[in-house]
Motif scaffolding. Structure first.
Motif, short mmCIF file in Angstrom:
data_model
loop_
_atom_site.label_atom_id
_atom_site.label_comp_id
_atom_site.label_asym_id
_atom_site.label_seq_id
_atom_site.Cartn_x
_atom_site.Cartn_y
_atom_site.Cartn_z
N ILE A 30 -19.52 21.55 -21.74
CA ILE A 30 -20.92 21.85 -22.05
C ILE A 30 -21.75 21.66 -20.79
N THR A 31 -23.01 22.02 -20.85
CA THR A 31 -23.89 21.88 -19.70
C THR A 31 -24.42 20.45 -19.60
N ARG A 32 -24.90 20.09 -18.39
CA ARG A 32 -25.50 18.76 -18.22
C ARG A 32 -26.77 18.62 -19.06
N SER A 33 -27.45 19.75 -19.25
CA SER A 33 -28.64 19.73 -20.11
C SER A 33 -28.25 19.40 -21.55
N ALA A 34 -27.11 19.93 -21.99
CA ALA A 34 -26.63 19.63 -23.34
C ALA A 34 -26.22 18.17 -23.46
N VAL A 35 -25.65 17.62 -22.38
CA VAL A 35 -25.29 16.20 -22.37
C VAL A 35 -26.55 15.35 -22.55
N TRP A 36 -27.60 15.67 -21.81
CA TRP A 36 -28.86 14.92 -21.91
C TRP A 36 -29.44 15.01 -23.33
N LYS A 37 -29.31 16.18 -23.95
CA LYS A 37 -29.80 16.35 -25.31
C LYS A 37 -29.06 15.42 -26.27
N GLN A 38 -27.74 15.30 -26.10
CA GLN A 38 -26.96 14.43 -26.98
C GLN A 38 -27.24 12.96 -26.71
N ILE A 39 -27.50 12.61 -25.45
CA ILE A 39 -27.87 11.23 -25.12
C ILE A 39 -29.18 10.86 -25.83
N ARG A 40 -30.13 11.77 -25.82
CA ARG A 40 -31.40 11.51 -26.51
C ARG A 40 -31.18 11.32 -28.01
N GLU A 41 -30.29 12.13 -28.57
CA GLU A 41 -30.00 12.01 -30.00
C GLU A 41 -29.34 10.67 -30.32
N LEU A 42 -28.42 10.25 -29.47
CA LEU A 42 -27.75 8.96 -29.67
C LEU A 42 -28.75 7.81 -29.57
N ARG A 43 -29.66 7.89 -28.64
CA ARG A 43 -30.70 6.86 -28.52
C ARG A 43 -31.58 6.84 -29.75
N ARG A 44 -31.89 8.03 -30.29
CA ARG A 44 -32.70 8.09 -31.51
C ARG A 44 -31.99 7.41 -32.67
N LEU A 45 -30.66 7.48 -32.66
CA LEU A 45 -29.86 6.87 -33.72
C LEU A 45 -29.64 5.37 -33.50
N GLY A 46 -30.21 4.84 -32.43
CA GLY A 46 -30.16 3.39 -32.23
C GLY A 46 -29.18 2.91 -31.20
N TYR A 47 -28.46 3.78 -30.54
CA TYR A 47 -27.52 3.35 -29.50
C TYR A 47 -28.30 3.03 -28.22
N GLY A 48 -27.99 1.89 -27.63
CA GLY A 48 -28.62 1.53 -26.37
C GLY A 48 -27.83 2.11 -25.21
N ILE A 49 -28.37 3.13 -24.58
CA ILE A 49 -27.68 3.81 -23.47
C ILE A 49 -28.56 3.78 -22.24
N SER A 50 -28.08 3.14 -21.18
CA SER A 50 -28.83 3.11 -19.92
C SER A 50 -28.42 4.30 -19.06
N SER A 51 -29.26 4.65 -18.12
CA SER A 51 -28.95 5.77 -17.24
C SER A 51 -29.53 5.53 -15.85
N SER A 52 -28.82 6.04 -14.86
CA SER A 52 -29.31 5.98 -13.48
C SER A 52 -28.81 7.20 -12.73
N ARG A 53 -29.61 7.66 -11.80
CA ARG A 53 -29.22 8.85 -11.02
C ARG A 53 -27.93 8.61 -10.25
N ALA A 54 -27.75 7.38 -9.77
CA ALA A 54 -26.60 7.09 -8.91
C ALA A 54 -25.30 6.96 -9.70
N GLU A 55 -25.35 6.32 -10.90
CA GLU A 55 -24.11 6.01 -11.61
C GLU A 55 -23.89 6.84 -12.87
N GLY A 56 -24.94 7.20 -13.56
CA GLY A 56 -24.78 7.96 -14.79
C GLY A 56 -25.16 7.14 -16.02
N TYR A 57 -24.45 7.36 -17.11
CA TYR A 57 -24.79 6.74 -18.39
C TYR A 57 -23.82 5.61 -18.73
N ARG A 58 -24.37 4.59 -19.38
CA ARG A 58 -23.55 3.46 -19.83
C ARG A 58 -24.00 3.06 -21.23
N LEU A 59 -23.03 2.84 -22.13
CA LEU A 59 -23.33 2.35 -23.48
C LEU A 59 -23.52 0.85 -23.41
#
Length: 326
Positions: A30-59
Motif C-alpha cells: 500500500i502507499t505511505r499515505s494509506a499507512v498514515w491513514k491506518q495509523i490514525r485509525e488505530l490511534r482513534r481506537l485507543g492504541y498508543g502509537i508514537s512516530s518520528s521522522r527518523a525512526e518511524g512508528y512504534r506501538l
C-alpha cells in the motif's frame, strides 16, 4: 477494525523497535499515505502509537477497548464469540441482536457476541433501566438453542456460573450468585444477566443472553442510591482490570457450561450454581407481582425455582420475583 489496520497493527506488534512507514507500505503493498491513514485509525481506537521522522512508528500502548481483534487473541472457544460485533455506543446490544436475528437466519448467528463500550438504553429485569457507562462490560450473546424448552431457563444459570467462576479465577475474589440473576461481591452487586426468548408454541427462534459487569466503573461517578448497592472490579482490586482478559474468560467459561446444557448435563449446572449461591440457607423477603412474604431460602429445584420455607412453616416455590436478603 478493517483488515488493513489489523495488518499494520500486527507489524507494529511483532517489531522489537520502530518501523518506518516505507517499510510497512512495502510489506503490505500500500502507499505511505494509506499507512498514515491506518495509523490514525488505530490511534482513534485507543492504541498508543508514537512516530518520528527518523525512526518511524512504534506501538507504545495497547487499546483498552473490547475490540474483536484483541478478544480473539485470548478467546480459545469453538462457537461462543467466534463472531463479534463491537460498538462504541449504542442504545442496547439486545436491540442490535434482535435486529440481526430478524435479518439473518439465527442458526448462522449462533454464538455471536454483540459488545458496546457504553449503552444508553440498557434494560434489566422487569424492564428496569440497566446503567451501562463506559468502563463496564456490556454484551449480548445470540444463541440458537438445542436445549429442551423446559430447560432454557438454565442458560441464565450457566451464564451466572460462568461470570462468578471467571471473576474468581482472574482476581481471586469470592464472587457469588444471588437468585435469580445477579453476581455479588460481598453485599454489593457487580454484575447481572437477562435472558430473552423469541418463541412461539414449542419453537424457539433464538435466545438472547444479556450480560453486564461493572469492570472499570468509577463508583464516584454513580448516583448516591447506586453507590450503596453496586461495586466494581476496579474498586475491589484497587486498579483497573484487563477487560479483554476477563471477557475472554467469561466466554470460555460460558461455552463450557452451555455445552453441558446441550449434552443434557443439567444436574452438574445446578450443583455448581448451588455451590456459588449466596441465597440458599439465608433469610429472605420475596416480592412477587401478587404478594410479599419472608422466610428461609432452602433450595433451588430442577426448574430453577427458589424454594422458601415461610415463617408459618409452609414451603413455597418462587419462579420469578425480587429477593431481598438479610
Amino acid at each position: 477494525m478493517k483488515d488493513t489496520a489489523i495488518n499494520v497493527l500486527k507489524i507494529l506488534e511483532e517489531s522489537p523497535g520502530p518501523v518506518s512507514g516505507e517499510r510497512i507500505a512495502e510489506q503490505l503493498g500500500i502507499t505511505r499515505s494509506a499507512v498514515w491513514k491506518q495509523i490514525r485509525e488505530l490511534r482513534r481506537l485507543g492504541y498508543g502509537i508514537s512516530s518520528s521522522r527518523a525512526e518511524g512508528y512504534r506501538l507504545e500502548e495497547k487499546t483498552n477497548r473490547l475490540l474483536p481483534y484483541e478478544i480473539n487473541k485470548k478467546l480459545r472457544t469453538r462457537v461462543i464469540g467466534r463472531q463479534i460485533r463491537h460498538f462504541d455506543n449504542t442504545a442496547s446490544t439486545g436491540w442490535i441482536a434482535k435486529k440481526l436475528a430478524a435479518e439473518t437466519d439465527p442458526e448462522k448467528l449462533h454464538g455471536m457476541v454483540i459488545i458496546a463500550e457504553e449503552q444508553t438504553g440498557g434494560v434489566g429485569r422487569l424492564g428496569r433501566a440497566w446503567v451501562s457507562p463506559a468502563g463496564g462490560i456490556w454484551l449480548t450473546i445470540l444463541l440458537k438453542p438445542k436445549i429442551p424448552l423446559d430447560h432454557l431457563f438454565m442458560i441464565t444459570m450457566a451464564g451466572s456460573v460462568a461470570i462468578a467462576r471467571a471473576i474468581r479465577k482472574e482476581y481471586g475474589i469470592a464472587a457469588l450468585i444471588k437468585w435469580p440473576n445477579d453476581i455479588f461481591i460481598g453485599d454489593k452487586k457487580v454484575g447481572g444477566l437477562l435472558l430473552e426468548l423469541a418463541a412461539e408454541a414449542d419453537t424457539v427462534h433464538y435466545a438472547l443472553l444479556g450480560i453486564g459487569i461493572d469492570a472499570n466503573i468509577s463508583l464516584t461517578e454513580l448516583s448516591s442510591p447506586l453507590k450503596d448497592i453496586l461495586t466494581s472490579l476496579k474498586a475491589e482490586v484497587g486498579h483497573e482490570v484487563d477487560r479483554v482478559a476477563l471477557l475472554a474468560r467469561v466466554l470460555r467459561e460460558f461455552e463450557l457450561r452451555y455445552q453441558q446444557l446441550e449434552d443434557g448435563e443439567y444436574d452438574s449446572i445446578i450443583r455448581e450454581w448451588k455451590s456459588l449461591s449466596m441465597t440458599i440457607d439465608q433469610r429472605v423477603v420475596i416480592k412477587t407481582i401478587n404478594k410479599t412474604f419472608a422466610g428461609e431460602a432452602i433450595d433451588i429445584d430442577a426448574r430453577g425455582a427458589l424454594i422458601i420455607r415461610k415463617d408459618n412453616g409452609k414451603v413455597e416455590r418462587v419462579i420469578a420475583g425480587d429477593c431481598f436478603q438479610f
